[in-house]
Design a protein around this motif. Sequence first.
Motif, mmCIF file in Angstrom:
data_model
loop_
_atom_site.group_PDB
_atom_site.id
_atom_site.type_symbol
_atom_site.label_atom_id
_atom_site.label_comp_id
_atom_site.label_asym_id
_atom_site.label_seq_id
_atom_site.Cartn_x
_atom_site.Cartn_y
_atom_site.Cartn_z
ATOM 1 N N ILE A 116 0.840 -1.197 0.000
ATOM 2 C CA ILE A 116 0.000 0.000 0.000
ATOM 3 C C ILE A 116 0.875 1.248 0.000
ATOM 4 C CG2 ILE A 116 -1.791 1.247 1.261
ATOM 5 C CD1 ILE A 116 -2.636 -1.466 2.425
ATOM 6 N N ILE A 117 1.876 1.270 0.871
ATOM 7 C CA ILE A 117 2.749 2.437 0.952
ATOM 8 C C ILE A 117 4.166 1.968 1.267
ATOM 9 C CG2 ILE A 117 2.251 2.840 3.404
ATOM 10 C CD1 ILE A 117 2.381 5.829 2.808
ATOM 11 N N SER A 118 5.150 2.604 0.612
ATOM 12 C CA SER A 118 6.551 2.283 0.890
ATOM 13 C C SER A 118 7.297 3.595 1.089
ATOM 14 C CB SER A 118 7.135 1.504 -0.283
ATOM 15 O OG SER A 118 8.480 1.230 -0.034
ATOM 16 N N PHE A 119 7.885 3.752 2.264
ATOM 17 C CA PHE A 119 8.534 5.020 2.588
ATOM 18 C C PHE A 119 9.861 4.702 3.254
ATOM 19 C CE2 PHE A 119 9.173 8.666 5.459
ATOM 20 C CZ PHE A 119 9.200 9.679 4.512
ATOM 21 N N ASN A 120 10.976 5.095 2.611
ATOM 22 C CA ASN A 120 12.318 4.716 3.067
ATOM 23 C C ASN A 120 12.388 3.184 3.223
ATOM 24 O OD1 ASN A 120 13.036 7.302 2.948
ATOM 25 N ND2 ASN A 120 12.946 7.704 5.135
ATOM 26 N N SER A 121 12.640 2.708 4.454
ATOM 27 C CA SER A 121 12.740 1.255 4.620
ATOM 28 C C SER A 121 11.443 0.651 5.148
ATOM 29 C CB SER A 121 13.874 0.937 5.593
ATOM 30 O OG SER A 121 13.567 1.488 6.858
ATOM 31 N N MET A 122 10.407 1.493 5.337
ATOM 32 C CA MET A 122 9.150 0.999 5.919
ATOM 33 C C MET A 122 8.145 0.735 4.805
ATOM 34 S SD MET A 122 6.439 2.988 8.292
ATOM 35 C CE MET A 122 5.760 3.754 6.843
ATOM 36 N N SER A 123 7.527 -0.430 4.836
ATOM 37 C CA SER A 123 6.480 -0.710 3.859
ATOM 38 C C SER A 123 5.252 -1.243 4.580
ATOM 39 C CB SER A 123 6.963 -1.730 2.825
ATOM 40 O OG SER A 123 7.259 -2.930 3.460
ATOM 41 N N ILE A 124 4.076 -0.756 4.169
ATOM 42 C CA ILE A 124 2.810 -1.255 4.718
ATOM 43 C C ILE A 124 2.190 -2.146 3.649
ATOM 44 C CG2 ILE A 124 0.498 -0.619 5.497
ATOM 45 C CD1 ILE A 124 1.732 1.951 6.593
ATOM 46 N N VAL A 125 2.031 -3.419 3.989
ATOM 47 C CA VAL A 125 1.640 -4.418 3.000
ATOM 48 C C VAL A 125 0.328 -5.061 3.416
ATOM 49 C CG1 VAL A 125 2.298 -6.582 1.903
ATOM 50 C CG2 VAL A 125 4.031 -4.897 2.427
#
Length: 572
Positions: free
Chosen positions: A36-45
């Motif tokens: 859904i969202i990927s920001f720097n090293s964080m991803s919401i899947v």
Amino acid sequence: MCFNSFFFLFFFMLINFFFFVYFIMNGLSVFFEWEIISFNSMSIVMSILLDWMSLLFMMFVSLISSVVIFYSKSYMNSELNLNRFIILVLMFVFSMVLLIISPNLISILLGWDGLGLISYCLVIYYQNLKSYNAGMLTALSNRIGDVMILMVICWVMNYGSWNYIFYFDFMKNDYVMFIISFMIIIAAMTKNAQIPFSSWLPAAMAAPTPVSALVHSSTLVTAGVYLLIRFNYLLIDMFFFKVLLFLSILTMFMSGISANYEFDLKKIIALSTLSQLGLMMSILSLGFPDIAFFHLLTHAMFKALLFMCAGVIIHMMNDIQDIRYMGGLSLYIPLTSLCLNISNLSLCGIPFLSGFYSKDLILEMVSFNSFNLMVFILFYLSTGLTVFYTFRLIMYVMINDFNLMMIYNLYDEDYIMLNSMFVLLFMSLLSGSFLSWFIFSYPYMIYLPFNLKLMVIYVSILGSILGFMVSNMGIYSLNKLLLSYNLSSFLCLMWFMPNLSTYGLSYIYLNFSQILFKNIDMGWSEIYSGKGIFNILKNYSVFYNIYQMNNFKIYLFSFILWFMILFIFFFI
């Protein structure tokens, strides 16, 4: 809105069916990950797991919900806000689908919480005091499970991801997994209304009947079983599973006894649901998740049909649910009686109806395995009690004399309700054999001694005879001699569980707060704050008033004294 929802869900069911057949023939399992969202090293899947089990369960949920929405078109036709009701039901189905397809604990929590909140809205749909109490009991019982899932989410963070499905094999004997499994079992017990959380399921019958047919037969109450089936590889050797076996057998036994004392039509069906949930949980605890899933699906069909027939009868009886007013209905509403009888017999496990295939398999697996005598006796006693209250219900509703009023007109021509019931009738007849071919790739052949093989039939025949006898029993019967009043009330009131889970929890705190209110709020704090200060000022005022009214010289002297004090205070 009704027909649009019906067609959407019906086609969704067909799509699920075709995919299920394709997946199970080819042994497929598909795992989607949507970032859904990927920001720097964080991803919401958002992850989705599609295998034969989730597709089959979605197919059954969408079939029952489509039929229930079609049924609501007629059942709720006097409702002004019918669209609001339909939207609530659709939100419920969406929450259930989210729970079914997610291998991720966050999305499971979303579906789980959605089920709890929307079921609260549906239970309090008829806004009166009884509905509010029932809704509150339902919501608060389910909150315990929600909190457990939240704590599981925290503990699973130890493994670095919330996709629990990856951690089953290599984390099996980890102490963190031990804690997680305990919390998962507690969560499933609250959703499944096992002892000691049983009181909410009969209370939730305050909801409209289509809601009971959808929520309390196939979806909400089976969410816990489904979760445990998914977590089964992890839980299979746990000590808690043995405790769960004990509690679920007791639940099955308790609800079977209570249903024999109950006179409310919907509550009898709710208690039979509780009994079947106990059966599913116990066979799951014994280590047979596929058989538990099989029984979950067959039970969903005939129980939804049973609730729908109850809805038709309640409508015709001028909204009366007490079975003592009913009787002889098979003469006036033959088609509804046909559906009611077939679903009842399927519940009993009469051969070659859908309930027989799963229930007989469960009882034979219990006989086949080396479990202790208590498990064996309680299983068969509970099966006998199921037949017992079913025949009692049939006698009261179908066969005895009609007791409502002198002049009555019962009709069986509501074709919207009948058409929706016939879909489920067809499934109640065929789903057992069709699922036993699909789910088990090889046939279960269980060889047992002759009497043990026929034990199910023995207890069924005994239960039916007892049910027939109890229905025709006079008021001065042997029952009054055998059972004292206290024992009868203990068995009748679900072993005092509703009282324990409402007054039992709140009495101490409410009593303590009453003592605090009496002694602190209305006592000491009143003396030392509001009223006390007022009394001091009033007494001083009265004292000075006497001076002012009586002796002018003293008054003037006190005035000068005050003036001198002020002068000294400010200028020296």
